[in-house]
Motif scaffolding. Sequence first.
Motif, PDB file in Angstrom:
ATOM      1  N   GLU A  70       0.828  -1.211   0.000  1.00  0.00           N
ATOM      2  CA  GLU A  70       0.000   0.000   0.000  1.00  0.00           C
ATOM      3  C   GLU A  70       0.858   1.254   0.000  1.00  0.00           C
ATOM      4  N   LEU A  71       1.960   1.203   0.746  1.00  0.00           N
ATOM      5  CA  LEU A  71       2.866   2.356   0.793  1.00  0.00           C
ATOM      6  C   LEU A  71       3.479   2.628  -0.577  1.00  0.00           C
ATOM      7  N   LEU A  72       3.913   1.568  -1.261  1.00  0.00           N
ATOM      8  CA  LEU A  72       4.484   1.732  -2.593  1.00  0.00           C
ATOM      9  C   LEU A  72       3.456   2.263  -3.585  1.00  0.00           C
ATOM     10  N   LEU A  73       2.243   1.722  -3.513  1.00  0.00           N
ATOM     11  CA  LEU A  73       1.188   2.185  -4.423  1.00  0.00           C
ATOM     12  C   LEU A  73       0.820   3.638  -4.140  1.00  0.00           C
ATOM     13  N   ASP A  74       0.721   3.995  -2.859  1.00  0.00           N
ATOM     14  CA  ASP A  74       0.356   5.365  -2.499  1.00  0.00           C
ATOM     15  C   ASP A  74       1.449   6.360  -2.846  1.00  0.00           C
ATOM     16  N   THR A  75       2.699   5.911  -2.756  1.00  0.00           N
ATOM     17  CA  THR A  75       3.826   6.805  -3.027  1.00  0.00           C
ATOM     18  C   THR A  75       4.111   6.911  -4.520  1.00  0.00           C
ATOM     19  N   LEU A  76       4.179   5.771  -5.201  1.00  0.00           N
ATOM     20  CA  LEU A  76       4.565   5.757  -6.608  1.00  0.00           C
ATOM     21  C   LEU A  76       3.397   5.939  -7.569  1.00  0.00           C
ATOM     22  N   GLY A  77       2.235   5.413  -7.189  1.00  0.00           N
ATOM     23  CA  GLY A  77       1.086   5.433  -8.086  1.00  0.00           C
ATOM     24  C   GLY A  77       0.703   6.804  -8.613  1.00  0.00           C
ATOM     25  N   PRO A  78       0.408   7.757  -7.719  1.00  0.00           N
ATOM     26  CA  PRO A  78      -0.015   9.078  -8.206  1.00  0.00           C
ATOM     27  C   PRO A  78       1.032   9.783  -9.051  1.00  0.00           C
ATOM     28  N   GLY A  79       2.305   9.530  -8.758  1.00  0.00           N
ATOM     29  CA  GLY A  79       3.364  10.229  -9.485  1.00  0.00           C
ATOM     30  C   GLY A  79       3.789   9.584 -10.782  1.00  0.00           C
ATOM     31  N   LEU A  80       3.512   8.292 -10.949  1.00  0.00           N
ATOM     32  CA  LEU A  80       4.038   7.585 -12.107  1.00  0.00           C
ATOM     33  C   LEU A  80       2.992   7.015 -13.054  1.00  0.00           C
ATOM     34  N   HIS A  81       1.733   6.925 -12.630  1.00  0.00           N
ATOM     35  CA  HIS A  81       0.771   6.153 -13.433  1.00  0.00           C
ATOM     36  C   HIS A  81       0.451   6.769 -14.785  1.00  0.00           C
ATOM     37  N   ARG A  82       0.729   8.062 -14.960  1.00  0.00           N
ATOM     38  CA  ARG A  82       0.458   8.699 -16.255  1.00  0.00           C
ATOM     39  C   ARG A  82       1.619   8.528 -17.241  1.00  0.00           C
ATOM     40  N   TYR A  83       2.706   8.003 -16.770  1.00  0.00           N
ATOM     41  CA  TYR A  83       3.889   7.886 -17.622  1.00  0.00           C
ATOM     42  C   TYR A  83       3.911   6.572 -18.396  1.00  0.00           C
ATOM     43  N   ARG A  84       4.585   6.611 -19.543  1.00  0.00           N
ATOM     44  CA  ARG A  84       4.688   5.434 -20.406  1.00  0.00           C
ATOM     45  C   ARG A  84       5.785   4.505 -19.896  1.00  0.00           C
ATOM     46  N   TRP A  85       5.804   3.290 -20.453  1.00  0.00           N
ATOM     47  CA  TRP A  85       6.796   2.318 -20.008  1.00  0.00           C
ATOM     48  C   TRP A  85       8.213   2.792 -20.294  1.00  0.00           C
ATOM     49  N   THR A  86       8.378   3.598 -21.351  1.00  0.00           N
ATOM     50  CA  THR A  86       9.723   4.110 -21.656  1.00  0.00           C
ATOM     51  C   THR A  86      10.218   5.046 -20.556  1.00  0.00           C
ATOM     52  N   ASP A  87       9.294   5.833 -19.978  1.00  0.00           N
ATOM     53  CA  ASP A  87       9.661   6.720 -18.880  1.00  0.00           C
ATOM     54  C   ASP A  87      10.025   5.918 -17.633  1.00  0.00           C
TER      55      ASP A  87
END
Length: 201
Positions: free
Chosen positions: A78-95
Amino acid sequence: MSKSPFKSNDFFKSACYFEASLVLVAIILGWVADINPFQNIYFSEAAITYGLIGTIPLFLMFLALEKIQGGSVVKIRELLLDTLGPGLHRYRWTDLFLLAAIAGIAEELLFRGVIQPWIEGAWGLTAGLVVSNVVFGLVHAVTPLYAVLAALVGFYLGLSLDYGGERNLLIPVIIHGFYDFLAFVALMRVYRSSLTASTKD
């Protein structure tokens, strides 16, 4: 899901800059210790193969942890999802690949390129492997269990440094970077699914 404490618009760039800054830390620390962080990087087909194959056990461990429903493991997820999710989910796999590559290169230059050989030179091979990865675990100590898991991963990366009989930093760099990339992709799939599910409710 709770809100991330990081601004989602800034997270990707901040993470890239922070990880890249560790290269400078490695160079400065290497200068102090009289160690060239880049001296044991050799490009070879064997190192690339070892690196890619060496990623498999770590990613299998990641997938196994995804299935565990114990309290401490769920807290990490949950911590990883809450920390990384909002900041990374709009980015492509190349990013995500770029961020993972920067993290793999920078952290390995610092921990396996400088800190481990520095301690080895003073206290021996075993001390270098153990102490450097205790430090690696502590700097990843978002939870006590995560610190232990990070230290174990670091120990694995430290052992991979000499796999094949010749010290080559490229092996742990590839393992670290490719593992981070696969973990990012897997976490983003879960996070995006949770967003889709919440919009349907």
